[in-house]
Design an enzyme around this catalytic site. Structure first.
Site, short mmCIF file in Angstrom:
data_model
loop_
_atom_site.label_atom_id
_atom_site.label_comp_id
_atom_site.label_asym_id
_atom_site.label_seq_id
_atom_site.Cartn_x
_atom_site.Cartn_y
_atom_site.Cartn_z
N ARG A 136 -27.95 49.96 12.59
CA ARG A 136 -28.84 51.05 12.21
C ARG A 136 -28.24 52.41 12.57
NH1 ARG A 136 -34.27 49.39 13.74
NH2 ARG A 136 -34.13 48.54 11.65
N TYR A 137 -27.68 52.51 13.74
CA TYR A 137 -27.10 53.78 14.20
C TYR A 137 -25.60 53.78 13.91
CZ TYR A 137 -31.56 54.06 16.68
OH TYR A 137 -32.89 54.10 16.99
N ARG A 140 -23.18 52.11 16.93
CA ARG A 140 -23.60 50.99 17.76
C ARG A 140 -24.36 49.96 16.93
NH1 ARG A 140 -26.00 55.68 18.44
NH2 ARG A 140 -28.23 55.92 18.83
N CYS A 149 -35.78 32.27 24.93
CA CYS A 149 -36.24 33.08 26.06
C CYS A 149 -36.75 32.16 27.16
CB CYS A 149 -37.37 34.01 25.64
SG CYS A 149 -36.86 35.37 24.57
N CYS A 153 -43.01 36.23 25.66
CA CYS A 153 -43.93 37.34 25.91
C CYS A 153 -44.89 37.46 24.73
CB CYS A 153 -43.16 38.65 26.10
SG CYS A 153 -41.98 38.61 27.46
N CYS A 156 -44.21 40.28 22.11
CA CYS A 156 -42.83 40.34 21.59
C CYS A 156 -42.78 40.90 20.17
CB CYS A 156 -42.22 38.94 21.61
SG CYS A 156 -40.51 38.89 21.01
N ARG A 158 -40.27 40.40 18.21
CA ARG A 158 -39.52 39.45 17.37
C ARG A 158 -40.17 38.06 17.39
NH1 ARG A 158 -34.42 41.53 20.07
NH2 ARG A 158 -34.02 43.47 18.95
N ASP A 317 -44.91 48.01 19.32
CA ASP A 317 -44.57 47.96 17.90
C ASP A 317 -45.71 47.40 17.06
OD1 ASP A 317 -42.01 48.98 18.30
OD2 ASP A 317 -41.16 47.00 18.69
N ASP A 354 -40.63 53.34 18.36
CA ASP A 354 -39.62 52.75 17.49
C ASP A 354 -40.21 52.74 16.09
OD1 ASP A 354 -37.16 51.68 16.91
OD2 ASP A 354 -37.26 50.12 18.43
N LYS A 361 -35.65 55.03 17.22
CA LYS A 361 -36.48 55.47 18.34
C LYS A 361 -36.72 56.98 18.27
CE LYS A 361 -34.46 51.77 21.07
NZ LYS A 361 -33.58 51.34 19.95
#
Length: 453
Positions: A136-137, A140, A149, A153, A156, A158, A317, A354, A361
């Protein structure tokens, strides 16, 4: 000694008597003294709690039939997985309000999917040139090397991938990601995420880090992990030795509440910090968990005391089924107002949204710049004191035409970045003639274009 196969979905004991130190009823589980296993991270993973019945048994709680039915529907859609360690931190006297319980245990509210919620709210898949990479950037990439995981969570972003057996990246897919990074020389920063990268074996993680470290233009590798929070025993001396060999590595954790900073967590963090690994923390603002200035201030103080720099405070999100975790952005602004000036500057994270659709962000903060004129800027501080800053009467502005050889500044810089700027920075660049950025499908501009035909 090998534990019985049926214990794969059970904690070490069938009562509420477990605690962080690993205290169990006499005899342990199936006649085994499980205290010797408690701090073995692989034992913790093997005995992760994956059923509602086991949670009831271990915590000594009971859900009524109607709630139990709704909870099962939730687990059928979004799986349950909690380490015995993390479950042991729950206050059983007030479990419904416990921050550990609310982050780890499903809620029927997850079945409510608002019309604005998305399975991929950040459009990571759309910015994916190959299966494991999100680019995206400019300089990076996000490298998703695991979908496993230690704990799932409930907030989450994702949820669409974590625990999905069809999306586990194999060696070939990871090699494709490494090849993409190798072939794009402008990538200097690689963020390893998932899932949780530290849930990979030492050997696989060492292989990935070795491959990335051998790429000349990769300057830094970051690892995003929640292991120090939910499975601190994974931070073994062997793992730290591997990470230490592949400097520079940065690690970002996700502590969301001061209660998570246990002795075991502090010990794990100390191992990483003592190895010279820079540590940051990315908290998520969560309703009824940490949406309180007092809680957040205590959290950042606990972080810096343990050599972790508060990095981001994320607005939750727009992922499917987590609307009950979201706060208004105004709550985040209130928390930032309570931190800025009221505690050390390095203890204040950046509050960011985000952006949905892959906008990246966006920092959000209280307004300290009140107004300005040609000569003065009017500012206010955290106390509400308003002051002026006098602008310089003369400023010998250096126009940048990218002719560095003729520049008045001393540019003793090797490998200067020659990439073109994008976004708002492009409007400020003297060497670019762009004067306006127009979003795609702007109705007024399209109407203007139609009329010119």
């Amino acid at each position: 000694m090998t534990l019985p196969p049926e214990s794969a979905d059970k904690t070490a004991c069938g009562s509420a008597a477990i605690n962080e130190a690993g205290s169990f009823p006499e005899g342990g589980y199936a006649g085994i003294d499980t205290r010797e296993y408690w701090k073995n991270w692989k034992w913790q993973v093997r005995h992760a709690i994956r059923s509602i019945d086991t949670v009831q048994q271990v915590l000594g709680i009971t859900f009524d039939p109607e709630e139990r039915s709704q909870l099962q529907k939730t687990v059928d859609k979004f799986p349950l997985c909690i380490t015995p360690y993390y479950l042991s931190l729950i206050d059983t006297e007030d479990y419904r309000n416990d921050p550990i319980f609310r982050q780890a245990f499903p809620s029927p509210a997850e079945l409510i999917v608002e019309n604005y919620e998305l399975s991929d709210p950040l459009s990571e898949d759309k910015d994916s040139p190959c299966e494991c990479i999100t680019h995206r950037y400019p300089d990076r990439v996000l490298f998703l090397i695991s979908n496993t995981c230690a704990m799932y969570c409930r907030h989450c972003t994702r949820k669409r991938k974590v625990g999905d057996l069809d999306s586990i990246p194999d060696r070939e897919k990871i090699q494709e990601g490494i090849a993409y990074i190798r072939e794009n020389s402008h990538i200097r920063d690689v963020l390893l995420s998932g899932g949780d990268p530290l849930m990979l074996s030492d050997e696989v993680l060492d292989w990935i880090l070795t491959e990335l470290s051998a790429i000349p233009h990769v300057e830094v590798i970051r690892i995003g992990t929640r292991v120090p929070v939910v499975l601190p025993f994974r931070i073994t001396d062997e793992l730290v030795g591997i990470l230490k060999r592949h400097k520079p590595i940065w690690i970002n954790t996700q502590f969301n509440h001061p209660k998570e900073m246990t002795n075991s967590a502090q010990s794990a963090i100390a191992k990483l910090a003592d190895a010279g690994i820079p540590l940051g923390n990315q908290s998520v603002l969560l309703a009824r968990i940490n949406d309180c200035p007092i809680i957040m201030k205590e959290l950042v103080h606990q972080l810096v005391k343990n050599r972790i720099r508060p990095y981001y405070l994320y607005q939750c999100d727009l992922s499917e089924g987590i609307s009950h975790f979201r706060t208004p952005i105004s709550k985040g602004i209130e928390i930032m107002e309570s931190l800025t000036g009221h505690t050390s500057g390095f203890a204040v994270p950046r509050y960011v949204v985000d952006a949905p659709g892959g906008g990246g962000k966006i920092p959000v903060s209280p307004n300290y710049l009140l107004t300005w004129s040609v000569n003065k800027v009017v500012l206010r501080n955290y106390e509400g004191i308003i002051c002026t800053y006098q602008e310089p009467a003369h400023y010998d502005r250096i126009l940048c035409d990218e002719n560095c050889d003729a520049c008045k500044l001393q540019l003793d810089i090797e490998h200067a970045d020659e990439s073109k700027v994008v976004g708002v920075a492009r409007l400020l660049a003297d060497y670019d003639e762009t004067t306006t950025l127009i979003p795609e499908n702007n109705e007024r501009i399209e109407r203007r274009d139609d009329e010119s035909l």
